[in-house]
Design a protein around this motif. Structure first.
Motif, short mmCIF file in Angstrom:
data_model
loop_
_atom_site.label_atom_id
_atom_site.label_comp_id
_atom_site.label_asym_id
_atom_site.label_seq_id
_atom_site.Cartn_x
_atom_site.Cartn_y
_atom_site.Cartn_z
N GLY A 54 0.85 -1.18 0.00
CA GLY A 54 0.00 0.00 0.00
C GLY A 54 0.88 1.22 0.00
O GLY A 54 1.87 1.28 0.72
N ASP A 55 0.55 2.21 -0.82
CA ASP A 55 1.43 3.37 -1.00
C ASP A 55 0.66 4.66 -0.68
O ASP A 55 -0.26 5.03 -1.39
N GLY A 56 1.07 5.32 0.43
CA GLY A 56 0.50 6.62 0.75
C GLY A 56 1.52 7.74 0.54
O GLY A 56 1.16 8.86 0.22
N GLY A 57 2.79 7.42 0.74
CA GLY A 57 3.84 8.42 0.54
C GLY A 57 5.12 7.79 0.03
O GLY A 57 6.22 8.29 0.26
N GLY A 58 4.98 6.65 -0.68
CA GLY A 58 6.15 5.97 -1.23
C GLY A 58 6.30 4.54 -0.78
O GLY A 58 7.32 3.90 -1.07
N SER A 59 5.31 3.99 -0.09
CA SER A 59 5.47 2.68 0.55
C SER A 59 5.50 1.50 -0.41
O SER A 59 5.83 0.38 0.00
N ILE A 60 5.18 1.68 -1.66
CA ILE A 60 5.45 0.69 -2.71
C ILE A 60 6.73 1.09 -3.46
O ILE A 60 7.61 0.27 -3.69
N ARG A 61 6.83 2.34 -3.79
CA ARG A 61 7.93 2.81 -4.65
C ARG A 61 9.28 2.76 -3.95
O ARG A 61 10.30 2.41 -4.57
N LEU A 72 4.60 -0.01 -8.71
CA LEU A 72 3.72 1.00 -9.30
C LEU A 72 2.68 1.44 -8.28
O LEU A 72 2.02 0.61 -7.65
N LYS A 73 2.55 2.75 -8.08
CA LYS A 73 1.43 3.28 -7.32
C LYS A 73 0.36 3.70 -8.34
O LYS A 73 0.54 4.67 -9.07
N PRO A 74 -0.75 2.95 -8.41
CA PRO A 74 -1.78 3.29 -9.39
C PRO A 74 -2.46 4.62 -9.08
O PRO A 74 -2.29 5.19 -7.99
N SER A 75 -3.25 5.11 -10.02
CA SER A 75 -4.01 6.33 -9.81
C SER A 75 -5.02 6.15 -8.68
O SER A 75 -5.48 5.04 -8.39
N ARG A 76 -5.39 7.24 -8.05
CA ARG A 76 -6.38 7.20 -6.97
C ARG A 76 -7.69 6.60 -7.48
O ARG A 76 -8.19 6.96 -8.55
N TRP A 89 -6.05 7.74 4.42
CA TRP A 89 -5.18 8.92 4.44
C TRP A 89 -5.68 9.98 3.46
O TRP A 89 -4.91 10.53 2.66
N ASN A 90 -6.98 10.24 3.48
CA ASN A 90 -7.59 11.26 2.61
C ASN A 90 -7.31 11.01 1.13
O ASN A 90 -7.18 11.94 0.33
N GLY A 91 -7.22 9.75 0.77
CA GLY A 91 -7.02 9.40 -0.63
C GLY A 91 -5.57 9.19 -1.03
O GLY A 91 -5.28 8.83 -2.18
N PHE A 92 -4.63 9.41 -0.10
CA PHE A 92 -3.21 9.22 -0.43
C PHE A 92 -2.88 7.74 -0.67
O PHE A 92 -2.05 7.41 -1.51
N VAL A 93 -3.50 6.84 0.10
CA VAL A 93 -3.13 5.43 0.07
C VAL A 93 -3.81 4.70 -1.08
O VAL A 93 -5.03 4.76 -1.24
N GLU A 95 -3.68 0.76 -2.99
CA GLU A 95 -3.20 -0.62 -2.83
C GLU A 95 -2.82 -1.22 -4.18
O GLU A 95 -3.52 -1.04 -5.18
N HIS A 96 -1.69 -1.94 -4.21
CA HIS A 96 -1.29 -2.71 -5.40
C HIS A 96 -0.26 -3.74 -4.96
O HIS A 96 -0.34 -4.27 -3.86
N ILE A 97 0.74 -4.01 -5.80
CA ILE A 97 1.73 -5.05 -5.48
C ILE A 97 3.14 -4.57 -5.81
O ILE A 97 3.33 -3.56 -6.48
N LEU A 98 4.12 -5.34 -5.32
CA LEU A 98 5.50 -5.26 -5.78
C LEU A 98 5.78 -6.53 -6.56
O LEU A 98 5.35 -7.62 -6.16
N SER A 99 6.47 -6.41 -7.69
CA SER A 99 6.70 -7.57 -8.54
C SER A 99 8.09 -7.48 -9.17
O SER A 99 8.79 -6.48 -9.03
N ARG A 100 8.46 -8.53 -9.90
CA ARG A 100 9.76 -8.55 -10.56
C ARG A 100 9.66 -8.08 -12.01
O ARG A 100 10.68 -7.96 -12.70
N SER A 101 8.43 -7.85 -12.50
CA SER A 101 8.29 -7.43 -13.89
C SER A 101 7.09 -6.52 -14.07
O SER A 101 6.12 -6.57 -13.29
N VAL A 102 7.14 -5.70 -15.11
CA VAL A 102 5.99 -4.87 -15.49
C VAL A 102 4.82 -5.76 -15.88
O VAL A 102 3.66 -5.48 -15.54
N ARG A 103 5.12 -6.88 -16.53
CA ARG A 103 4.07 -7.81 -16.96
C ARG A 103 3.23 -8.30 -15.79
O ARG A 103 2.00 -8.28 -15.84
N ASP A 104 3.90 -8.72 -14.72
CA ASP A 104 3.17 -9.25 -13.57
C ASP A 104 2.33 -8.16 -12.90
O ASP A 104 1.21 -8.41 -12.45
#
Length: 217
Positions: A54-61, A72-76, A89-93, A95-104
């Motif tokens: 989950g990314d609110g201020g960089g937690s995926i990136r 990737l942090k997707p659009s809100r 977090w007022n829309g900051f957070v 949810e997505h994933i961390l992966s080894r490829s863009v494909r995944d």
């Protein structure tokens, strides 16, 4: 299963009181970043092909950068947060994933995108990200910058990686322009911290109610 994450997903490193520090599998003397550092370490160590974040201020990136992954942090509103909550977090957070490829990452986004019941808003569904990834984008005009939006310094390794990426994109036929939006870093940081502090207090109150505990100040 959950690996490790800092309390309330609050810090850009993963050192929880409950589970201790998460280690970067490339160098165990270093952090995998945070707050999705446990997920990043698991993917980088090849324990799993991808893991939630989950990314609110960089937690995926941040963990993706620290562990050599794709994050990737997707659009809100692109992926659901429910059913317990509609917004974090007022829309900051997001949810997505961390992966080894863009494909995944694209495949998982296809599987999870869209609003759940009761969502306060949702991003429009554009079709398949996996199919779009397989199509040529044509010549693009891409902005880049090596100047920090916040803080004062960028590490030489990061600048070297940026330079390599710019060169590769130019070789692929894209137009690269060095530019960045003008942002008042101090004002932005103050506004972000105010929202974060209020949301964190609400999270603490909610956790205390669920546990039947009283919050001590």
């Amino acid at each position: 299963g959950k690996t490790n994450t800092p309390e309330f997903g609050l810090t850009p490193f993963t050192e929880s009181l409950a589970l201790g520090p998460a280690r970067n599998p490339w160098d165990t003397s270093r952090t995998p970043g945070g707050s999705s550092g446990g997920s990043a370490a698991a993917v980088a160590a090849r324990m799993v092909p991808f893991a939630s974040g989950g990314d609110g201020g960089g937690s995926i990136r941040i963990p993706a950068s620290a562990c050599g992954l794709f994050g990737l942090k997707p659009s809100r509103g692109r992926t659901p947060l429910g059913p317990e909550i509609g917004e974090a977090w007022n829309g900051f957070v997001i949810e997505h994933i961390l992966s080894r490829s863009v494909r995944d990452s694209a495949a998982m986004l296809d599987a999870t995108q869209g609003a759940d019941s009761g969502a306060p808003y949702a991003a429009p569904l554009p079709g398949s990200f996996l199919e779009a990834m397989r199509q040529s984008p044509g010549k693009m005009r891409i902005a880049f910058s090596g100047r920090p939006m916040l803080g004062k310094n960028v590490s030489p390794e990061v600048l070297q990686g940026l330079e390599s990426s710019v060169k590769l994109l130019q070789e692929l036929g894209h137009e690269l322009v060095e530019d960045a939006p003008a942002i008042d870093g101090e004002a932005f940081s103050l506004a972000f911290v105010k929202i974060l502090a209020a949301e964190l207090r609400a999270d603490i109150e909610e956790a205390a109610r669920a546990a039947g505990k009283k919050v001590s100040v």
